[in-house]
Design a protein around this motif. Structure first.
Motif, mmCIF file in Angstrom:
data_model
loop_
_atom_site.group_PDB
_atom_site.id
_atom_site.type_symbol
_atom_site.label_atom_id
_atom_site.label_comp_id
_atom_site.label_asym_id
_atom_site.label_seq_id
_atom_site.Cartn_x
_atom_site.Cartn_y
_atom_site.Cartn_z
ATOM 1 N N ARG A 35 0.825 -1.218 0.000
ATOM 2 C CA ARG A 35 0.000 0.000 0.000
ATOM 3 C C ARG A 35 0.853 1.259 0.000
ATOM 4 O O ARG A 35 0.449 2.291 -0.545
ATOM 5 C CB ARG A 35 -0.944 -0.014 1.199
ATOM 6 N N LEU A 36 2.026 1.191 0.608
ATOM 7 C CA LEU A 36 2.956 2.314 0.498
ATOM 8 C C LEU A 36 3.370 2.493 -0.955
ATOM 9 O O LEU A 36 3.391 3.612 -1.477
ATOM 10 C CB LEU A 36 4.187 2.057 1.366
ATOM 11 N N ALA A 37 3.719 1.379 -1.630
ATOM 12 C CA ALA A 37 4.119 1.442 -3.035
ATOM 13 C C ALA A 37 2.999 1.980 -3.917
ATOM 14 O O ALA A 37 3.247 2.697 -4.898
ATOM 15 C CB ALA A 37 4.554 0.061 -3.525
ATOM 16 N N LYS A 38 1.760 1.652 -3.563
ATOM 17 C CA LYS A 38 0.599 2.172 -4.300
ATOM 18 C C LYS A 38 0.260 3.598 -3.877
ATOM 19 O O LYS A 38 -0.649 4.206 -4.436
ATOM 20 C CB LYS A 38 -0.603 1.261 -4.054
ATOM 21 N N TRP A 39 0.982 4.119 -2.877
ATOM 22 C CA TRP A 39 0.801 5.475 -2.343
ATOM 23 C C TRP A 39 -0.601 5.649 -1.730
ATOM 24 O O TRP A 39 -1.176 6.714 -1.764
ATOM 25 C CB TRP A 39 1.069 6.530 -3.399
ATOM 26 N N LEU A 92 10.545 -4.341 -3.943
ATOM 27 C CA LEU A 92 9.703 -4.016 -2.786
ATOM 28 C C LEU A 92 8.233 -3.990 -3.186
ATOM 29 O O LEU A 92 7.370 -4.529 -2.475
ATOM 30 C CB LEU A 92 10.137 -2.658 -2.224
ATOM 31 N N ALA A 93 7.923 -3.349 -4.316
ATOM 32 C CA ALA A 93 6.528 -3.241 -4.760
ATOM 33 C C ALA A 93 5.924 -4.608 -5.042
ATOM 34 O O ALA A 93 4.744 -4.848 -4.785
ATOM 35 C CB ALA A 93 6.451 -2.353 -6.004
ATOM 36 N N LEU A 94 6.723 -5.531 -5.569
ATOM 37 C CA LEU A 94 6.225 -6.864 -5.888
ATOM 38 C C LEU A 94 6.062 -7.736 -4.644
ATOM 39 O O LEU A 94 5.050 -8.424 -4.480
ATOM 40 C CB LEU A 94 7.167 -7.560 -6.866
ATOM 41 N N SER A 95 7.058 -7.714 -3.777
ATOM 42 C CA SER A 95 7.061 -8.627 -2.633
ATOM 43 C C SER A 95 6.360 -8.056 -1.413
ATOM 44 O O SER A 95 5.778 -8.804 -0.616
ATOM 45 C CB SER A 95 8.505 -8.990 -2.260
ATOM 46 N N GLY A 96 6.418 -6.740 -1.238
ATOM 47 C CA GLY A 96 5.900 -6.135 -0.015
ATOM 48 C C GLY A 96 6.870 -6.250 1.147
ATOM 49 O O GLY A 96 6.484 -6.076 2.304
ATOM 50 N N TYR A 97 8.140 -6.500 0.833
ATOM 51 C CA TYR A 97 9.124 -6.714 1.895
ATOM 52 C C TYR A 97 10.373 -5.861 1.714
ATOM 53 O O TYR A 97 10.808 -5.594 0.595
ATOM 54 C CB TYR A 97 9.556 -8.184 1.940
ATOM 55 N N PHE A 98 10.943 -5.437 2.862
ATOM 56 C CA PHE A 98 12.316 -4.987 2.965
ATOM 57 C C PHE A 98 13.146 -6.210 3.376
ATOM 58 O O PHE A 98 12.593 -7.206 3.853
ATOM 59 C CB PHE A 98 12.480 -3.930 4.068
ATOM 60 N N VAL A 395 14.621 4.398 -4.829
ATOM 61 C CA VAL A 395 13.688 3.377 -4.363
ATOM 62 C C VAL A 395 12.252 3.848 -4.498
ATOM 63 O O VAL A 395 11.385 3.127 -5.019
ATOM 64 C CB VAL A 395 13.990 2.993 -2.898
ATOM 65 N N PHE A 396 11.981 5.060 -4.045
ATOM 66 C CA PHE A 396 10.607 5.549 -4.083
ATOM 67 C C PHE A 396 10.129 5.753 -5.516
ATOM 68 O O PHE A 396 8.971 5.444 -5.836
ATOM 69 C CB PHE A 396 10.479 6.839 -3.265
ATOM 70 N N ALA A 397 10.985 6.261 -6.381
ATOM 71 C CA ALA A 397 10.587 6.441 -7.782
ATOM 72 C C ALA A 397 10.254 5.103 -8.422
ATOM 73 O O ALA A 397 9.200 4.939 -9.064
ATOM 74 C CB ALA A 397 11.702 7.147 -8.546
ATOM 75 N N THR A 402 6.533 1.015 -10.437
ATOM 76 C CA THR A 402 6.242 -0.419 -10.533
ATOM 77 C C THR A 402 4.845 -0.734 -10.032
ATOM 78 O O THR A 402 4.070 -1.448 -10.681
ATOM 79 C CB THR A 402 7.274 -1.223 -9.720
ATOM 80 N N ALA A 403 4.488 -0.200 -8.868
ATOM 81 C CA ALA A 403 3.165 -0.467 -8.289
ATOM 82 C C ALA A 403 2.051 0.080 -9.170
ATOM 83 O O ALA A 403 0.980 -0.526 -9.285
ATOM 84 C CB ALA A 403 3.077 0.136 -6.886
ATOM 85 N N HIS A 404 2.301 1.219 -9.806
ATOM 86 C CA HIS A 404 1.275 1.820 -10.667
ATOM 87 C C HIS A 404 0.889 0.864 -11.788
ATOM 88 O O HIS A 404 -0.304 0.723 -12.105
ATOM 89 C CB HIS A 404 1.791 3.133 -11.250
ATOM 90 N N TYR A 405 1.869 0.194 -12.376
ATOM 91 C CA TYR A 405 1.584 -0.697 -13.501
ATOM 92 C C TYR A 405 1.228 -2.116 -13.044
ATOM 93 O O TYR A 405 0.372 -2.770 -13.651
ATOM 94 C CB TYR A 405 2.780 -0.724 -14.454
ATOM 95 N N VAL A 406 1.854 -2.587 -11.987
ATOM 96 C CA VAL A 406 1.614 -3.968 -11.537
ATOM 97 C C VAL A 406 0.228 -4.118 -10.922
ATOM 98 O O VAL A 406 -0.473 -5.101 -11.185
ATOM 99 C CB VAL A 406 2.687 -4.409 -10.542
ATOM 100 N N TYR A 407 -0.174 -3.143 -10.101
ATOM 101 C CA TYR A 407 -1.441 -3.272 -9.375
ATOM 102 C C TYR A 407 -2.582 -2.474 -10.023
ATOM 103 O O TYR A 407 -3.647 -2.340 -9.439
ATOM 104 C CB TYR A 407 -1.258 -2.828 -7.922
#
Length: 410
Positions: A35-39, A92-98, A395-397, A402-407
């Motif tokens: 959800r962070l990656a999806k902003w 990070l966007a794919l896995s949801g993990y650090f 990382v944030f960019a 990635t999240a914008h297109y993946v999700y």
């Protein structure tokens, strides 16, 4: 100058504190970072920025007063750090993990963290193989300006900084105050939720939330506790998971306070032994298992600190918190993150690919950049390291794109 070096086992305690605090934050749950990656939920940004606002002036204020620290700004090799950050953000966007949150998730009993462990070790092994090639050497040597922070240079392995011409340790403290003010303003004004109007900090000060923000808080509580242990109406877990979702809650400052606890713990560990880092452990494991004679493995073996101890500590801290505080322990049930399930369904094999593949990309990028969310973002940005700031931006960019297109819903 006052200096001290603690024994390695102290890393267990440091990791335990940070692991328990991060589990309460919700960082162990991959949905939080997706959800962070999806902003959609920026709690991590708010808490980290507030942590810098607290920890950075404390660090530089003590340094100006004559306290020596085991500084650890990563080398500022521009190209490698940039590309590594881009890989890290995509993973990070794919896995949801650090890297560190994988160990925390294991402590929380999350099944997809098992997949992520193997992906992370393979990603670290891939960088170990690439490092000794001409491409790997080029990435880490071209545009390498050494270990720099805003206002100073750090000689490798030393407890002192060399301020830039005309500056003193007291001037660095002044710079840290300006830096802290900027971080506080970010923490105060950035709304936690997409479509919301207040950050956690601002909501606590103003003592009000919009109906949408209350709804989002309640939804957050639901996904954090999905598949977890039962708890009673009057339990601590009830307060930690749900009471912060309403205006008159009794724990409204708890989540914000965690930011200060984490930041001051990082400052303490820099005094005790070293910065807080997590991804080096994966290279250490990969080296011992598969690649003991490789050049990068030899570097890791010589330079490894208490990272394995702190990783074990984060797992133990998250386990303690998940079982005895938040009751979010899932006992390795097949829990699919809601954002992932909405886009890809609940097929365990697909989640395996996302968790494994994302962790692979993340660790490959982390080792290329010589640091991760712990070493570059948490420790590096708290030190005002230029490499950490570049890595964070990359990382944030990458994460957001990635999240914008993946999700993206189709």
């Amino acid at each position: 100058m006052i200096t001290y070096t603690a024994p390695m086992w102290v890393g267990l305690i440091i990791g335990f504190i940070i692991g328990a605090a991060a589990e309460i934050w919700g960082i162990s749950n991959p949905e939080t970072l997706i959800r962070l990656a999806k902003w959609e939920d920026r709690l991590f940004v708010t808490c980290i920025a507030l942590g810098f606002a607290i920890g950075t002036p404390v660090l530089f204020g003590l340094y100006a007063a004559g306290v020596g620290f085991h500084w650890g700004p990563k080398p500022f090799y521009v190209i490698g750090v940039l590309i590594g950050g881009l890989f890290f953000g995509a993973g990070l966007a794919l896995s949801g993990y650090f890297p560190g949150s994988i160990w925390m998730a294991l402590g929380e009993g999350r099944r997809d963290a098992i997949y992520a462990v193997f992906g992370a070790i393979l990603g670290a092994a891939t960088w170990t193989a690439l490092y000794q090639t001409p491409a790997g050497q080029w990435l880490t040597t071209v545009g390498n300006f050494g270990s720099l922070i805003i206002g100073a240079t750090h000689p490798s392995g030393k407890e002192y900084l060399i301020p830039w011409d005309g500056l003193t340790p007291l001037d660095l403290f002044g710079i840290s105050i300006i830096y802290a003010i900027g971080m506080f303003l970010l923490a105060y004004y950035l709304p936690r939720y997409k479509g919301g109007v207040r950050s956690c900090l601002r909501a606590n000060i103003e003592r009000r939330l919009t109906p949408q923000e209350i709804q989002m808080h309640q939804e957050t509580a639901r996904f954090l506790t999905e598949g977890g242990l039962p708890y009673s109406e009057n339990s601590l877990a009830k307060k930690l998971n749900e009471y912060y979702a309403v205006e008159d809650n009794v724990t409204r400052w708890f989540m914000v306070s965690v930011a200060g606890i984490v930041a001051l713990t990082v400052v303490a560990e820099m005094f005790l032994h070293q910065i807080f880092g997590e991804s080096t452990t994966d290279s250490w494991i990969a080296g011992h298992l598969f690649m003991p004679t490789f050049k990068y493995s030899q570097i890791v073996f010589k330079g490894i600190g208490w990272e394995p101890y702190s990783d074990i500590g984060t797992l133990m801290g998250a386990f303690f918190s998940a079982v005895f505080l938040t009751r979010r322990f899932t006992a390795f049930r097949d829990i699919i993150p809601p954002s992932w399930a909405e886009r890809f369904g609940t097929n365990p094999a697909k989640r395996f690919l996302g968790s494994f593949g994302g962790a692979y990309l993340m660790l490959f990028g982390a080792r290329m950049a010589d640091g991760c969310a712990s070493g570059h973002i948490l420790s590096g940005d708290l030190e005002m390291a230029l490499s950490g700031l570049e890595f964070t931006a990359a990382v944030f960019a990458s994460m957001l794109i990635t999240a914008h297109y993946v999700y993206k819903k189709r």
